[in-house]
Write a protein that holds these residues in place. Sequence first.
Motif, mmCIF file in Angstrom:
data_model
loop_
_atom_site.group_PDB
_atom_site.id
_atom_site.type_symbol
_atom_site.label_atom_id
_atom_site.label_comp_id
_atom_site.label_asym_id
_atom_site.label_seq_id
_atom_site.Cartn_x
_atom_site.Cartn_y
_atom_site.Cartn_z
ATOM 1 N N GLU A 4 -3.513 -0.244 1.928
ATOM 2 C CA GLU A 4 -3.335 -1.642 2.329
ATOM 3 C C GLU A 4 -1.908 -1.857 2.833
ATOM 4 O OE1 GLU A 4 -3.433 -5.110 3.519
ATOM 5 O OE2 GLU A 4 -5.340 -4.481 2.603
ATOM 6 N N GLN A 5 -1.772 -2.315 4.067
ATOM 7 C CA GLN A 5 -0.448 -2.438 4.676
ATOM 8 C C GLN A 5 0.245 -3.756 4.344
ATOM 9 O OE1 GLN A 5 1.140 0.226 6.373
ATOM 10 N NE2 GLN A 5 -0.589 1.092 5.243
ATOM 11 N N HIS A 6 -0.522 -4.797 4.037
ATOM 12 C CA HIS A 6 0.096 -6.060 3.661
ATOM 13 C C HIS A 6 0.803 -5.907 2.314
ATOM 14 C CE1 HIS A 6 -1.324 -8.715 6.830
ATOM 15 N NE2 HIS A 6 -2.522 -8.142 6.741
ATOM 16 N N GLN A 7 1.879 -6.665 2.157
ATOM 17 C CA GLN A 7 2.549 -6.696 0.852
ATOM 18 C C GLN A 7 1.545 -7.116 -0.217
ATOM 19 O OE1 GLN A 7 5.094 -10.052 -0.681
ATOM 20 N NE2 GLN A 7 6.716 -8.712 0.102
ATOM 21 N N THR A 8 1.560 -6.412 -1.361
ATOM 22 C CA THR A 8 0.616 -6.674 -2.444
ATOM 23 C C THR A 8 1.363 -6.837 -3.751
ATOM 24 O OG1 THR A 8 -1.083 -5.344 -1.331
ATOM 25 C CG2 THR A 8 -1.410 -5.800 -3.665
ATOM 26 N N ASP A 117 7.534 -9.190 4.382
ATOM 27 C CA ASP A 117 6.262 -8.479 4.547
ATOM 28 C C ASP A 117 6.101 -8.073 6.001
ATOM 29 O OD1 ASP A 117 3.772 -7.408 4.435
ATOM 30 O OD2 ASP A 117 2.704 -9.272 4.036
ATOM 31 N N LYS A 118 6.499 -6.843 6.302
ATOM 32 C CA LYS A 118 6.381 -6.309 7.654
ATOM 33 C C LYS A 118 5.169 -5.400 7.784
ATOM 34 C CE LYS A 118 10.098 -8.321 9.140
ATOM 35 N NZ LYS A 118 10.031 -9.392 10.184
ATOM 36 N N GLN A 119 4.224 -5.559 6.837
ATOM 37 C CA GLN A 119 2.972 -4.789 6.836
ATOM 38 C C GLN A 119 3.242 -3.281 6.841
ATOM 39 O OE1 GLN A 119 -0.104 -6.228 9.458
ATOM 40 N NE2 GLN A 119 0.709 -8.316 9.434
ATOM 41 N N VAL A 140 0.194 -13.654 -1.426
ATOM 42 C CA VAL A 140 -0.184 -12.308 -0.991
ATOM 43 C C VAL A 140 -1.340 -11.866 -1.881
ATOM 44 C CG1 VAL A 140 2.150 -11.705 -0.225
ATOM 45 C CG2 VAL A 140 1.457 -11.203 -2.580
ATOM 46 N N GLU A 141 -1.964 -10.762 -1.540
ATOM 47 C CA GLU A 141 -3.037 -10.236 -2.386
ATOM 48 C C GLU A 141 -2.461 -9.861 -3.755
ATOM 49 O OE1 GLU A 141 -6.418 -6.668 -2.415
ATOM 50 O OE2 GLU A 141 -5.118 -6.974 -0.674
#
Length: 257
Positions: A4-8, A117-119, A140-141
Motif C-alpha cells: 500500500e503506497q498511501h501513508q498508513t 504523504d507522497k504515496q 489515512v487508512e
Amino acid sequence: MNEEQHQTAVSVVGMGGSGKTTLVARAFTNEVVKRHFECYAWITISQSYVIEDLLRRLIKEFHKARKEEVPADMNAMSYNELLEILVNYLETKKYLVVLDDVWDVHLWEKIRFSFPDKQLGSRVMLTTRREDIASYSFGVENHVHKIQPLEKSDAWVLFSMKAFSSYPNKSCSPELLPLARALVEKCEGLPLAIVALSGLMSSKKSLIEWSNVYNSLNWHLTNNSLLELMKSILLLSFNDLPYRLKQWFLYFPFPRR
C-alpha cells in the motif's frame, strides 16, 4: 510492509503492561523492517508533552538513525520552522514513525502535518491505552490491533519460568501451588505484571513469605484506589528491594510535567 503506497497508521491498543510497546519494538527493531524504510524514528509521548519538543526529538531521531548531522539551533526554532525542517526531510523518503504511549486524542491533529504523504508507502505506528484514540479517524487508512490479556495457561507458564527457576525441577511445590495460582490470577493476564511479580516471588521460598506477599497485594488493591493493578505490583516489587538498591531510583530522571 504491504505494498500500500498511501501513508498508513497502525494503532496498538491495550491496558498498561499488556505488551504494546514490546510488540511494536519487536517490529521497529527488526532488520527486515528497517531495510524496508529509508528512515525511521521512535518517540515516547506520555500524558504531558510540548509539541515543539516532540518535533525536535523526531528530527534528532531521524538524523541519528541515518548517522547525519542534526540541524543546529533547533532549540530557538518555532513550531512552523521545525515543521518545515521535518516536511522537507521526509517528503522524498519512505519513513516509519512510532508514537509510543499516546494519551491525547488531538495529538495527531497537531503533528500530522509533519508527516507528508507522497504515496511512498510510509507508516505511522502508535501505542495507546485508550480505544477512542486507537479508533480515531486519522485521515489515512488506520489498522487497529487490540492486545488481549494472556490466556490462563500462558500466564502460568510465563510466571513459572521466573518464579520457580531456582526450585527443584523448576516447578512449584504442592504447598505453594494454591497461592501461586491465586497470585497469577491477580495479574489479569498482563505480561508486565506477571514478569514483575514472578521476579519478586523467585526470592521467596517459604509459605509464610508467599502468604505475606499475597496479603500485601490484596491490601494495596483494596485500600489504595489511586493505584491500578500494574502500579500496585510494581510498588510491591519496589518495597521488597533492599534499602541500598532503592537509593538507585534517585538517579532516574522523571518526566517533565
